[in-house]
Scaffold this motif. Sequence first.
Motif, PDB file in Angstrom:
ATOM      1  N   GLU A 121       0.923  -1.298  -0.240  1.00 24.80           N
ATOM      2  CA  GLU A 121       0.157   0.040  -0.072  1.00 24.80           C
ATOM      3  C   GLU A 121       0.843   1.318   0.000  1.00 24.80           C
ATOM      4  OE1 GLU A 121      -0.404  -2.423   2.309  1.00 24.80           O
ATOM      5  OE2 GLU A 121      -2.238  -3.247   2.471  1.00 24.80           O
ATOM      6  N   ILE A 122       0.368   2.387  -0.653  1.00 25.49           N
ATOM      7  CA  ILE A 122       1.239   3.425  -0.822  1.00 25.49           C
ATOM      8  C   ILE A 122       0.242   4.658  -0.686  1.00 25.49           C
ATOM      9  CG2 ILE A 122       2.565   4.944  -2.407  1.00 25.49           C
ATOM     10  CD1 ILE A 122       2.951   2.169  -4.284  1.00 25.49           C
ATOM     11  N   VAL A 123       0.886   5.623   0.330  1.00 24.72           N
ATOM     12  CA  VAL A 123       0.036   6.957   0.540  1.00 24.72           C
ATOM     13  C   VAL A 123       0.825   7.823   0.278  1.00 24.72           C
ATOM     14  CG1 VAL A 123      -1.270   8.240   2.169  1.00 24.72           C
ATOM     15  CG2 VAL A 123      -1.579   5.509   2.262  1.00 24.72           C
ATOM     16  N   LEU A 124       0.208   8.851  -0.522  1.00 22.41           N
ATOM     17  CA  LEU A 124       1.012  10.198  -0.766  1.00 22.41           C
ATOM     18  C   LEU A 124       0.307  11.463  -0.493  1.00 22.41           C
ATOM     19  CD1 LEU A 124       3.717  11.533  -2.039  1.00 22.41           C
ATOM     20  CD2 LEU A 124       2.314  11.509  -4.047  1.00 22.41           C
ATOM     21  N   LYS A 125       0.861  12.320   0.445  1.00 20.95           N
ATOM     22  CA  LYS A 125       0.427  13.476   0.955  1.00 20.95           C
ATOM     23  C   LYS A 125       1.162  14.579   0.687  1.00 20.95           C
ATOM     24  CE  LYS A 125      -1.487  14.916   5.462  1.00 20.95           C
ATOM     25  NZ  LYS A 125      -1.249  16.093   5.485  1.00 20.95           N
ATOM     26  N   LYS A 126       0.126  15.493   0.194  1.00 22.16           N
ATOM     27  CA  LYS A 126       0.951  16.784  -0.492  1.00 22.16           C
ATOM     28  C   LYS A 126      -0.046  17.723   0.347  1.00 22.16           C
ATOM     29  CE  LYS A 126       1.786  19.765  -4.126  1.00 22.16           C
ATOM     30  NZ  LYS A 126       1.559  19.853  -5.556  1.00 22.16           N
ATOM     31  N   GLY A 127       0.485  18.566   1.592  1.00 22.70           N
ATOM     32  CA  GLY A 127      -0.260  19.396   2.276  1.00 22.70           C
ATOM     33  C   GLY A 127      -1.308  18.651   2.699  1.00 22.70           C
ATOM     34  N   ARG A 128      -2.832  19.382   2.262  1.00 17.72           N
ATOM     35  CA  ARG A 128      -4.004  18.673   3.085  1.00 17.72           C
ATOM     36  C   ARG A 128      -4.400  17.414   2.101  1.00 17.72           C
ATOM     37  NH1 ARG A 128      -3.976  18.797   8.207  1.00 17.72           N
ATOM     38  NH2 ARG A 128      -3.276  20.878   9.111  1.00 17.72           N
ATOM     39  N   GLN A 129      -3.835  17.645   0.925  1.00 18.63           N
ATOM     40  CA  GLN A 129      -4.413  16.378  -0.133  1.00 18.63           C
ATOM     41  C   GLN A 129      -3.550  14.930   0.123  1.00 18.63           C
ATOM     42  OE1 GLN A 129      -3.091  19.047  -3.812  1.00 18.63           O
ATOM     43  NE2 GLN A 129      -5.205  18.270  -4.476  1.00 18.63           N
ATOM     44  N   CYS A 130      -4.613  14.012  -0.179  1.00 21.28           N
ATOM     45  CA  CYS A 130      -3.938  12.791   0.102  1.00 21.28           C
ATOM     46  C   CYS A 130      -4.354  11.605  -0.806  1.00 21.28           C
ATOM     47  CB  CYS A 130      -4.302  12.439   1.683  1.00 21.28           C
ATOM     48  SG  CYS A 130      -3.214  11.031   2.030  1.00 21.28           S
ATOM     49  N   VAL A 131      -3.757  10.864  -1.519  1.00 23.30           N
ATOM     50  CA  VAL A 131      -3.882  10.072  -2.272  1.00 23.30           C
ATOM     51  C   VAL A 131      -3.462   8.535  -1.878  1.00 23.30           C
ATOM     52  CG1 VAL A 131      -2.134  10.370  -4.093  1.00 23.30           C
ATOM     53  CG2 VAL A 131      -4.378   9.477  -4.898  1.00 23.30           C
ATOM     54  N   ALA A 132      -4.308   7.718  -2.307  1.00 26.28           N
ATOM     55  CA  ALA A 132      -3.810   6.058  -1.803  1.00 26.28           C
ATOM     56  C   ALA A 132      -3.817   5.245  -2.867  1.00 26.28           C
ATOM     57  CB  ALA A 132      -4.464   5.777  -0.592  1.00 26.28           C
ATOM     58  N   THR A 133      -2.990   4.072  -2.776  1.00 32.08           N
ATOM     59  CA  THR A 133      -3.138   3.303  -3.671  1.00 32.08           C
ATOM     60  C   THR A 133      -2.793   1.717  -3.254  1.00 32.08           C
ATOM     61  OG1 THR A 133      -3.162   2.213  -6.170  1.00 32.08           O
ATOM     62  CG2 THR A 133      -1.253   3.357  -4.962  1.00 32.08           C
ATOM     63  N   SER A 134      -2.895   0.752  -3.917  1.00 32.53           N
ATOM     64  CA  SER A 134      -2.398  -0.452  -3.535  1.00 32.53           C
ATOM     65  C   SER A 134      -1.730  -1.576  -4.610  1.00 32.53           C
ATOM     66  CB  SER A 134      -3.098  -1.353  -2.847  1.00 32.53           C
ATOM     67  OG  SER A 134      -4.465  -1.717  -3.547  1.00 32.53           O
ATOM     68  N   THR A 135      -0.543  -1.971  -4.554  1.00 34.27           N
ATOM     69  CA  THR A 135      -0.162  -2.941  -5.775  1.00 34.27           C
ATOM     70  C   THR A 135      -0.111  -4.109  -5.069  1.00 34.27           C
ATOM     71  OG1 THR A 135       2.004  -2.510  -4.743  1.00 34.27           O
ATOM     72  CG2 THR A 135       1.386  -1.104  -6.323  1.00 34.27           C
ATOM     73  N   ALA A 136      -0.398  -5.301  -6.209  1.00 28.66           N
ATOM     74  CA  ALA A 136      -0.120  -6.669  -6.082  1.00 28.66           C
ATOM     75  C   ALA A 136       1.278  -7.095  -5.725  1.00 28.66           C
ATOM     76  CB  ALA A 136      -0.858  -7.309  -6.911  1.00 28.66           C
ATOM     77  N   ALA A 137       1.994  -6.676  -4.717  1.00 37.19           N
ATOM     78  CA  ALA A 137       3.502  -6.861  -4.699  1.00 37.19           C
ATOM     79  C   ALA A 137       3.617  -8.499  -4.434  1.00 37.19           C
ATOM     80  CB  ALA A 137       4.095  -6.325  -3.426  1.00 37.19           C
ATOM     81  N   GLY A 138       2.925  -9.425  -4.137  1.00 37.01           N
ATOM     82  CA  GLY A 138       2.980 -10.714  -3.751  1.00 37.01           C
ATOM     83  C   GLY A 138       3.750 -10.821  -2.631  1.00 37.01           C
ATOM     84  N   PRO A 139       3.858 -12.185  -2.211  1.00 36.96           N
ATOM     85  CA  PRO A 139       4.587 -12.417  -0.830  1.00 36.96           C
ATOM     86  C   PRO A 139       6.168 -12.669  -0.946  1.00 36.96           C
ATOM     87  CG  PRO A 139       3.761 -14.292  -1.674  1.00 36.96           C
ATOM     88  CD  PRO A 139       3.336 -13.407  -2.712  1.00 36.96           C
TER      89      PRO A 139
END
Length: 350
Positions: A128-146
């Motif tokens: 999972e990845i969360v990027l925050k810039k000031g009060r804005q925030c975006v998130a995503t997930s990647t199927a990295a595998g085990p």
Amino acid sequence: RNPAGLSDLSGAIRGLLNRMIRGLAADSGISPEEIYEIVAAGNTAMSHFLLGIPVDTLAVSPFHGAFSSACPFRAKDIGLDLNPQARVYIAPNIKSFVGGDISAGLTALDLHKTDGSFLFIDLGTNGEIVLKKGRQCVATSTAAGPAFEGMNLSCGSLALPGAVHAASWDGGFVLRTIGDEPARGICGTGLVDILALCVRHRLVDSDGKIAGAEKNLRLSESLTLSQQDIREMQLAIAAVKTGVGNMLERFGIAIHDLQRIYVAGAFGNSLNIANGVAIGLLPDAPQDRIVFVGNASLAGARKLLLSGPERKTIEAFVRKVKHVSLAMDPAFQEQFVEALALKPYSGGTL
């Protein structure tokens, strides 16, 4: 496929939690019936299983959970052996596969209260990845595998005694194991070190191909790394790298603009930053900006257990987080293929 599967999984999870609760209570000299509050912070699927909620919507596009935030439940209603009136609070899911473990991690770091530009990466099976810039925030997930947990690899291992957790080079591989026991396998941090050393000493090309005619790399008398093992790590690294690059591009942020890069999850605090950067797992940023936070989910759960206002704050924050589905991005496949190269990346693009 199995109508009884949900009940079986829910029962297994609750049974294990009850055993853990009994052990913790005994160690603390109290009865489980003296426990009146519990916080659970898990990924979206696990929070559904704990509550016995069907996960059908997570199995098909657009991969949404049945709930984000939920009112506290009574322990007796979900089969936990505490005081019957004890309240069970579930850390809010953000969206899709970005779950309560991530919202708890953000709580632990106070990212939802902090101005500036920050990147939060949870390295695990579902990166999972969360990027925050000031009060804005975006998130995503990647199927990295085990692979980061040492799974799906011929020589992989969890971080247990005997697992290679670090490696260096002195005319050949010098392997260090957990507990200094005989090497039985390689866990995630050891794999990152070994892969970086292989690329640095040209045993493996930047495209992941083992140099020469051999299809296996001998690391010690008992351990070898196969071409398929390297491909598994490549795929996991590329998934994370693509997710990070995609998020940076969307926000128009370069890596050097980030004040901190927080890394949570499988590697704990023992990943070699330079080696992670060398193969592209971590962004090529100044090392003092990359901070390992270990089990941020557990730290956040502890914080949520102790504070009602923290719960209200994170619930309000997750409603504002924009979720991006990389699978729906037409540029994803091209970005992913480019990210397979085992080399550093330092900008908003790969």
